[in-house]
Design a protein around this motif. Structure first.
Motif, mmCIF file in Angstrom:
data_model
loop_
_atom_site.group_PDB
_atom_site.id
_atom_site.type_symbol
_atom_site.label_atom_id
_atom_site.label_comp_id
_atom_site.label_asym_id
_atom_site.label_seq_id
_atom_site.Cartn_x
_atom_site.Cartn_y
_atom_site.Cartn_z
ATOM 1 N N HIS A 1 22.472 -4.311 -7.364
ATOM 2 C CA HIS A 1 21.928 -3.961 -5.984
ATOM 3 C C HIS A 1 22.830 -5.171 -5.014
ATOM 4 C CE1 HIS A 1 19.835 -2.524 -2.464
ATOM 5 N NE2 HIS A 1 19.521 -3.680 -2.088
ATOM 6 N N LEU B 1 31.251 1.913 -7.896
ATOM 7 C CA LEU B 1 29.941 1.899 -8.203
ATOM 8 C C LEU B 1 29.856 0.579 -9.274
ATOM 9 C CD1 LEU B 1 27.840 4.709 -9.824
ATOM 10 C CD2 LEU B 1 28.336 2.548 -11.348
ATOM 11 N N SER C 1 26.086 -1.233 -10.977
ATOM 12 C CA SER C 1 24.471 -1.345 -11.067
ATOM 13 C C SER C 1 23.853 -2.320 -10.412
ATOM 14 C CB SER C 1 24.109 -1.610 -12.474
ATOM 15 O OG SER C 1 24.960 -2.673 -13.050
ATOM 16 N N GLU D 1 25.197 9.584 -10.739
ATOM 17 C CA GLU D 1 25.050 11.116 -10.098
ATOM 18 C C GLU D 1 25.374 11.232 -8.616
ATOM 19 O OE1 GLU D 1 20.805 9.130 -10.423
ATOM 20 O OE2 GLU D 1 22.753 9.087 -11.473
ATOM 21 N N ASP D 2 25.490 10.212 -7.981
ATOM 22 C CA ASP D 2 25.852 10.572 -6.535
ATOM 23 C C ASP D 2 27.527 10.517 -6.188
ATOM 24 O OD1 ASP D 2 23.442 10.386 -5.920
ATOM 25 O OD2 ASP D 2 23.097 8.298 -5.403
ATOM 26 N N LYS E 1 26.409 9.322 -19.821
ATOM 27 C CA LYS E 1 26.205 10.023 -18.270
ATOM 28 C C LYS E 1 27.301 10.576 -17.899
ATOM 29 C CE LYS E 1 22.850 6.290 -16.870
ATOM 30 N NZ LYS E 1 22.845 5.100 -16.212
ATOM 31 N N TYR F 1 28.510 2.800 -4.279
ATOM 32 C CA TYR F 1 27.423 3.650 -4.926
ATOM 33 C C TYR F 1 26.601 2.847 -5.780
ATOM 34 C CZ TYR F 1 29.772 7.875 -2.634
ATOM 35 O OH TYR F 1 29.812 8.681 -2.011
ATOM 36 N N GLU F 2 25.350 3.003 -6.040
ATOM 37 C CA GLU F 2 24.553 2.410 -7.376
ATOM 38 C C GLU F 2 24.407 3.563 -8.144
ATOM 39 O OE1 GLU F 2 21.449 -0.157 -6.296
ATOM 40 O OE2 GLU F 2 22.136 -0.440 -4.377
ATOM 41 N N ASN F 3 24.371 4.479 -8.038
ATOM 42 C CA ASN F 3 23.806 5.759 -9.008
ATOM 43 C C ASN F 3 25.048 6.577 -9.287
ATOM 44 O OD1 ASN F 3 20.998 4.995 -8.989
ATOM 45 N ND2 ASN F 3 21.243 5.861 -6.839
#
Length: 268
Positions: free
Chosen positions: A37, A33, A35, A56-57, A80, A52-54
């Motif tokens: 893009h 992950l 942040s 929660e995913d 988080k 991933y970027e988020n």
């Protein structure tokens, strides 16, 4: 086991790439992950990772959470993780100065490992010291050791004081070596060698000296005595270093890094 690497900077990506080759992880069991893009777009071209970027995913899917972000990003990240974490997850952190207790309290996760790698991990020659909370089992520690060893060698230490001390020796240590190399290369240039010849002379001198040291039981002092004869050129150089207190200055520099690591921990 699914591993999530948070942070795709130099060290995060280094560990992700190394762990992706480990027999402990099946294909697609490594997530990363970031942040940025732009960074995630480039990472998606590497087939070893799920990108991933988020948080929660991906965080709820992870068994082991490898944190490789700068310490000043930790407060928001920990909040988080506290919201998204699940029982039994393990955190491995390579953030300088952030204590196990701080991470446990901020994330709500009790199984925390704190590690200190160094830059040669990028070529599989790193050394990573690590220590763990009591809640981490021996079997889990063995798995973690095997993952850390993918970038070189790992060293289990008894408490967090040694993590801060490792920061001063191995974590920051490559910079000390580069500092010494730069000084020798500048001396070679001043003596008339070309930049390329200066690099060859210095780099191979370091490589050869380290290999001699690793292949014997002799101390550095013993090797110095083998090179330096009374009244000779090497003795003149070593005497100059002693006269200028170089040894004590190097020790002081290492303690400065150690003390800064302790200060960062107090800030957290």
């Amino acid at each position: 086991m699914k591993v999530l690497v948070i942070g795709a900077g130099n060290m995060g990506l280094t560990y992700a790439q190394a762990m992706s080759k480990s027999k402990l992880l099946k294909k697609r069991n490594l997530m990363i992950l970031d942040s940025s893009h732009e960074k995630t777009l480039s990472l998606k071209k590497i087939s070893h990772f799920d990108v991933y970027e988020n948080l929660e995913d991906c965080l709820p899917l992870a068994d082991l959470i490898f944190i490789a972000v700068k310490p000043y990003h930790s407060d928001e990240l920990f909040k988080k993780i506290n919201d998204l974490g699940k029982p039994g997850q393990i955190i491995i952190s390579i953030m300088a100065g952030v204590t196990i207790k701080t991470m446990q309290e901020a994330t709500g996760i009790s199984k925390v490992v704190r590690a200190m790698p160094n830059l040669p991990a990028q070529i599989g020659k790193g050394v990573t010291s690590y220590t763990a909370a009591d809640e981490v089992s021996r079997i889990e520690l063995l798995t973690i050791e095997n993952l850390l060893d993918t970038t070189g060698k790992s060293l289990l230490v008894s408490n967090e004081n040694f993590i801060d001390a490792s920061t001063g020796i191995s974590g920051s240590g490559p910079a000390y070596v580069f500092y010494f190399m730069q000084s020798m290369m500048e001396a070679a240039l001043k003596m008339g060698f070309s930049p390329n010849d200066s690099k060859v002379l210095v780099s191979h001198t370091f490589e050869g000296a380290v290999e001699l040291f690793n292949q014997s039981d002799l101390s550095p002092n013993s090797w110095m005595e083998k090179v330096a004869s009374k009244g000779g050129t090497t003795r003149a150089a070593l005497d100059s270093m002693e006269d200028n207190n170089v040894k004590e200055l190097i020790k002081e520099a290492a303690y400065s890094a150690f003390n800064r690591a302790v200060e960062l921990g107090k800030d957290k």
